[in-house]
Design a protein around this motif. Structure first.
Motif, PDB file in Angstrom:
ATOM      1  N   LYS A   1      22.945  10.270  93.119  1.00 15.56           N
ATOM      2  CA  LYS A   1      23.811  10.138  92.003  1.00 15.56           C
ATOM      3  C   LYS A   1      25.313  10.871  92.299  1.00 15.56           C
ATOM      4  N   GLN A   2      26.179   9.984  91.937  1.00 15.13           N
ATOM      5  CA  GLN A   2      27.575  10.474  92.106  1.00 15.13           C
ATOM      6  C   GLN A   2      28.083  11.137  90.679  1.00 15.13           C
ATOM      7  N   PHE A   3      28.455  12.277  90.819  1.00 20.37           N
ATOM      8  CA  PHE A   3      28.918  13.170  89.459  1.00 20.37           C
ATOM      9  C   PHE A   3      30.131  12.628  88.846  1.00 20.37           C
ATOM     10  N   ASP A   4      30.947  12.227  89.629  1.00 17.75           N
ATOM     11  CA  ASP A   4      32.386  12.002  89.116  1.00 17.75           C
ATOM     12  C   ASP A   4      32.273  10.498  88.197  1.00 17.75           C
ATOM     13  N   THR A   5      31.516   9.791  88.978  1.00 13.94           N
ATOM     14  CA  THR A   5      31.465   8.460  88.213  1.00 13.94           C
ATOM     15  C   THR A   5      30.004   8.121  87.551  1.00 13.94           C
ATOM     16  N   GLY A   6      29.324   8.757  87.673  1.00 14.43           N
ATOM     17  CA  GLY A   6      27.760   8.609  86.944  1.00 14.43           C
ATOM     18  C   GLY A   6      26.998   7.438  87.763  1.00 14.43           C
ATOM     19  N   LYS A   7      27.527   6.939  88.818  1.00 18.76           N
ATOM     20  CA  LYS A   7      26.723   5.732  89.617  1.00 18.76           C
ATOM     21  C   LYS A   7      25.442   6.331  90.267  1.00 18.76           C
ATOM     22  N   GLU A   8      24.657   5.589  90.246  1.00 15.43           N
ATOM     23  CA  GLU A   8      23.401   6.051  91.121  1.00 15.43           C
ATOM     24  C   GLU A   8      23.236   4.796  92.036  1.00 15.43           C
ATOM     25  N   HIS A   9      22.675   5.090  93.195  1.00 16.62           N
ATOM     26  CA  HIS A   9      22.158   4.251  94.473  1.00 16.62           C
ATOM     27  C   HIS A   9      21.087   4.694  95.271  1.00 16.62           C
TER      28      HIS A   9
END
Ligand code: AMP
Length: 417
Positions: free
Chosen positions: A392-400
């Motif tokens: 989970k990327q903290f800056d964008t909130g995106k998960e993969h």
């Protein structure tokens, strides 16, 4: 706050941004001084008081007003070092380093002076210190100044300083000059400050250094040392200047640069800045041919300098921060166990990892967010079964989700380190 919970006046805790600046200064000094063949030397912070008294002289400001001196439990008088050169010279003699002369030594660490604290001036402060021992060649003076300039340049602050140099001449020049000064200042005996009256008896050169306003007026018209240089001293100074020019080091000659201490001769130099108010000296040094012999060692001409780390730190630009960490967020007992090994394998790949020390996933995510984390690696039983991790990327909130063997690569992409 109780007295006992405050640092002693003039001493400070060094943390956060400032300690990172200290680290950068030490790193740069280590790297650059190694390029010139300097070896590290660490001497004790405590020395017998005599080491400083004998070298700095009974009349110097440091010895009379600024030393932290005490008797230890065995009744020996000890002093917290107020400067490096005396201890380095002592170590040079104690360790028989004359065998290896010329030798180039680099030291750093805390020093103690009982001065009135203000911005850039503390009672415990830190210096980097460079000495070249065992050569009377002007090339050593050039190298000492050049390595200083190189360190400042590596730190990106050379342009914020200016270098001024002077020659104090050799002993023949100094004897002639001292006599000329005594003659001149004696004519103003009644107008000199009380301190300078004493200096007139003990060390008239130091009157030139006086901060007293009425002394300063008298000093303005004092004879210049340059008029009293011997032929040798003149040649030495010319050679140093030619060497600096050939090394690409910009300087101006300022006849008012003197080192207060008796044992200095020939080259004296100072890098100063306009950016630190009254505490404008950043790096200062000079040649001290008589010191080691005066301490009882073999005849050892030497040259060196010291620079204040606090003042260098004040001049540094905003540093590059450490790379932001990633957080490991295990969910469930099996993942929890796996987390330690995963953290180690990522750290082996130079990725900064925060493990989070227990609690449920929600708590760990909150803690991670507080620590400026850039991404979280989240995994539970499902991910373990499919040999994969969720990022989970903290800056964008995106998960993969990535396969386990691609994890380090996926995280390395944007370490910024
Ligand atoms: P000195 O040993 O007095 O020639 O000083 C060498 C360098 O150490 C100076 O140029 C300053 O950068 C630094 N320095 C000297 N005294 C202090 C102090 N009390 N607090 C902080 N830095 C100092």
């Amino acid at each position: 706050m109780g007295n006992d919970l405050r640092p002693v006046r003039g001493t400070r805790d060094i943390l956060d941004e400032e300690i990172l600046r200290f680290e950068r200064i030490l790193d740069a000094t280590r790297r650059v001084s190694a390029l010139y063949g300097f070896e590290p030397l660490s001497t004790p912070i405590l020395e017998f008081t005599e080491v400083f008294k004998r070298t700095l002289g009974d009349a110097s400001d440091i010895v009379t007003k600024e030393m932290y001196t005490f008797d230890d439990r065995g009744g020996e008088s000890l002093t917290l070092r107020p400067e490096f050169t005396a201890g380095v010279a002592r170590a040079f003699i104690s360790n028989g380093l004359a065998q290896r002369a010329p030798i180039k030594l680099y030291s750093h660490g805390p020093l103690f002076r009982y001065e009135r604290p203000q911005k850039g001036r503390y009672r415990q402060f830190h210096q980097i210190n460079i000495e070249i021992l065992g050569t009377a060649e002007p090339g050593a003076d050039v190298e000492a100044i050049t390595v200083g300039a190189h360190i400042l340049d590596t730190l990106g602050i050379l342009g914020k300083t200016k270098l001024e140099i002077n020659s104090l001449g050799d002993s023949a020049s100094r004897d002639a000059y001292r006599a000329a000064l005594v003659k001149y200042f004696s004519g103003f005996k009644n107008d000199l400050s009380a301190e300078s009256k004493i200096r007139l008896e003990k060390n008239p050169l130091r009157i030139l250094d006086s901060k007293d306003p009425s002394d300063k007026k008298i000093v303005a018209d004092a004879p210049a040392l340059g008029e009293h240089y011997s032929e040798d001293a003149k040649r030495f100074f010319d050679t140093v200047q030619e060497g600096l020019t050939a090394s690409g080091v910009a300087y101006t000659v300022n006849p008012r640069i003197v080192r207060g201490l008796d044992y200095y001769c020939h080259t004296a130099f100072e890098f100063t800045t306009d950016l630190l108010g009254a505490q404008n000296a950043v790096l200062g040094g000079g040649r001290y041919d008589g010191l080691i012999e005066q301490m009882g060692g073999p005849k050892t001409p030497a040259v060196g300098f010291a620079a204040g780390i606090e003042r260098l730190a004040l001049l540094l630009d905003e540093g590059k921060n450490h790379a932001r960490p990633i957080a490991i967020i295990p969910i469930g007992a099996a993942a929890e166990k796996k987390a330690y090994a995963l953290a180690r394998s990522l750290r082996d790949k130079k990725i900064r990892v925060e493990l989070g020390f227990g609690g449920n996933a929600g708590k760990r995510m909150k803690r991670a967010a507080k620590r400026n984390t850039r991404a979280a690696v989240i995994f539970g039983d499902d991910e373990l079964a499919s040999k994969s991790y969720k990022i989970k990327q903290f800056d964008t909130g995106k998960e993969h989700t990535v396969p386990a063997d691609m994890l380090a690569e996926a995280l390395s992409d944007d370490t910024g380190s």
